[in-house]
Write an enzyme that holds these catalytic residues in place. Structure first.
Site, PDB file in Angstrom:
ATOM      1  N   CYS A 117     133.766  91.642 -30.050  1.00 14.07           N
ATOM      2  CA  CYS A 117     134.622  90.491 -29.746  1.00 14.07           C
ATOM      3  C   CYS A 117     136.032  90.730 -30.279  1.00 14.07           C
ATOM      4  O   CYS A 117     136.221  90.953 -31.476  1.00 14.07           O
ATOM      5  CB  CYS A 117     134.050  89.210 -30.335  1.00 14.07           C
ATOM      6  SG  CYS A 117     135.073  87.752 -29.981  1.00 14.07           S
ATOM      7  N   LYS A 156     126.479  95.353 -30.228  1.00 12.13           N
ATOM      8  CA  LYS A 156     127.282  95.378 -29.002  1.00 12.13           C
ATOM      9  C   LYS A 156     128.700  95.769 -29.377  1.00 12.13           C
ATOM     10  O   LYS A 156     129.313  95.144 -30.258  1.00 12.13           O
ATOM     11  CB  LYS A 156     127.259  94.000 -28.337  1.00 12.13           C
ATOM     12  CG  LYS A 156     128.013  93.905 -27.022  1.00 12.13           C
ATOM     13  CD  LYS A 156     127.747  92.559 -26.363  1.00 12.13           C
ATOM     14  CE  LYS A 156     128.508  92.414 -25.049  1.00 12.13           C
ATOM     15  NZ  LYS A 156     129.935  92.155 -25.246  1.00 12.13           N
ATOM     16  N   ARG A 244     130.414  86.462 -17.640  1.00 10.25           N
ATOM     17  CA  ARG A 244     131.099  85.494 -16.791  1.00 10.25           C
ATOM     18  C   ARG A 244     130.374  85.217 -15.475  1.00 10.25           C
ATOM     19  O   ARG A 244     130.351  84.069 -15.012  1.00 10.25           O
ATOM     20  CB  ARG A 244     132.526  85.965 -16.521  1.00 10.25           C
ATOM     21  CG  ARG A 244     133.435  85.821 -17.738  1.00 10.25           C
ATOM     22  CD  ARG A 244     134.717  86.616 -17.557  1.00 10.25           C
ATOM     23  NE  ARG A 244     134.426  88.033 -17.416  1.00 10.25           N
ATOM     24  CZ  ARG A 244     135.027  88.837 -16.549  1.00 10.25           C
ATOM     25  NH1 ARG A 244     135.966  88.370 -15.768  1.00 10.25           N
ATOM     26  NH2 ARG A 244     134.703  90.114 -16.477  1.00 10.25           N
TER      27      ARG A 244
END
Length: 459
Positions: A117, A156, A244
């Site tokens: 992130c 991740k 998304r």
């Protein structure tokens, strides 16, 4: 290569709901599973906040809640997702990460560490993409978790400036014993408008033996279920996760094809009501599904609702200009009757509400207790309308012939000399018995997504 598993969770040949802040809450995770997702990630949960939580079994909702000292539910899960949900943690501290992992490990299928992130709320504490520049800390966190909990541990990341740096980091991560690695194919400073680097993900996939989960293809490459396999082939990855594309329409996981937005919203709302999701979060997620339609009448009704139940009634069952209360009010004006009057009481033990509406000298109420005063009044209006055999604004009822106050005033401005019999101050208020339509008992039921039904009761 053989599939590497810890416990019962396998990370090969799966499609996953990616971790998304504010979106990856319980209703969205369950809906994604319904539509065909194999694994669902929670939103990023910060270790400092989670470490302060108490594990609470919620017997009413049949969930397990992790509740902060201020009584906020930081993470809610249930039996249906237990074998599929991965809790993603934001952390920069191995010891604190282990405390959280041990707190939740019996209620989740795996633990994931966010190392990708790029947002400030994550990186400012050394978490998220900030970890990419500190591989020693990455190793310390992952080794501590792999050795300290019984569930699979994953992470991740985003790709680094060069292919060599990216491959080197991924190999170090593999050496910690993690079960899989998610790779978002963009640099830390790149955004969704930038193309995803499928070639880098492919090189990473070829350099390690653990499963690689490709991420970042929502805008250009993944628009429907069939695109998952194309993205998998383009990246050479074991699996695919989407953010998304699933946020806009979680039925992207559905092999039979995408569903209409309205149907998806209906299914989402069922879970939001069933599991008492925070109304603000419900509205946020539904707005993401609406996308450009958020400024439509439907979107404006959504934004004006205050509870999940109000969202359900105003958007799902009563999507038009009128709510049940407005139908009753406008009908009373049209028939020259006294306007409906509402009396609402609140029950002390659970702070629930119940309303009674008086219409032409008769009282009507629902037998149920509601979570808000506004919703209780709507329930009483529904009962009254049904007993009187009147339309209430539900889907499929067609045009009622009623005209709202605003339109009536606009009409009066356009035709100032036209007499408005429905609102004239000299209009005689006649009793309900003069209404040529005989009242009849309600033949239908107003059912919430959790199976609760409003019952008519004249009092």
């Amino acid at each position: 290569m053989t599939a590497r598993t810890v416990g019962s969770l396998c990370f090969r040949n799966i499609n996953a709901l990616a971790p998304m802040v504010r979106v990856g809450t319980l209703p969205m995770r369950l809906l994604a599973l319904d539509y065909g997702a194999d694994i669902v990630y929670s939103e990023e949960l910060i270790d400092i906040k989670m470490a302060q939580c108490q594990r609470v079994v919620n017997e009413v909702l049949e969930t397990v809640d992790f509740v902060a000292p201020d009584e906020r539910v930081m993470f809610r899960t249930c039996k249906k997702e237990k074998e599929h949900v991965v809790l993603q943690m934001g952390t920069a501290d191995p010891d604190r990460a282990l405390i959280v992992a041990r707190l939740v490990e019996n209620d989740v299928a795996a633990i994931d560490i966010n190392m990708g992130c790029p947002k400030e709320y994550s990186t400012k504490g050394g978490m998220g993409a900030a970890l990419l520049s500190n591989p020693d800390q990455i190793e310390a966190i992952l080794r501590t978790l792999v050795n300290g909990v019984s569930k699979p541990v994953t992470c991740k990341i985003r790709i680094l400036p060069t292919l060599e740096e990216t491959v080197s980091l991924v190999k170090r991560i593999e050496g910690t014993g993690v079960s899989a690695i998610g790779v978002h194919g963009r640099l830390k400073d790149e955004r969704p408008r930038h193309p995803v680097h499928c070639d880098v993900i492919k090189a990473v996939s070829q350099s390690v033996s653990i499963p690689v989960i490709a991420n970042g293809g929502s805008l250009d490459l993944i628009k429907a279920h069939a695109d998952f396999e194309e993205f998998r082939k383009a990246t050479g990855a074991s699996s695919v996760m989407v953010a998304r594309a699933a946020m806009w329409n979680p039925s992207v996981f559905r092999s039979q094809g995408l569903l209409a937005v309205e149907e998806v919203m209906k299914e989402y709302l069922k879970y939001a009501v069933r599991y008492d999701n925070h109304a603000f979060n419900t509205k946020y997620c539904l707005c993401q599904i609406l996308r450009e339609k958020v400024e439509s009448p439907l979107g404006k009704q959504l934004l004006s609702a205050q509870t999940n139940e109000e969202i359900w009634y105003t958007l799902r069952e009563y999507p038009g200009e009128f709510s049940p209360k407005m139908f009753l009010l406008e009908w009373s004006r049209k028939e020259n009757l006294e306007q409906p009057a509402y009396e609402t009481i609140q029950r002390s033990q659970d702070r629930a509400f119940q309303s009674i509406v008086t219409m032409a000298g008769k009282k009507y109420r629902s037998t149920l207790w509601e979570k808000s005063k506004k919703f209780a009044e709507q329930a009483a209006a529904i009962v009254c309308l049904r007993v009187l055999g009147l339309p209430e604004g539900r889907v499929g009822e067609g045009h009622s012939g009623l005209v709202g106050k605003r339109k009536r005033e606009e009409k009066r401005k356009d035709s100032p000399n036209e007499e408005d019999a429905t609102v004239g101050c000299e209009a005689r208020k006649r009793p309900l018995s003069e209404n040529p339509a005989e009242p009849r008992a309600s033949s239908g039921a107003s059912t919430l997504p959790n199976g609760v039904t409003h019952k008519a009761s004249a009092v």
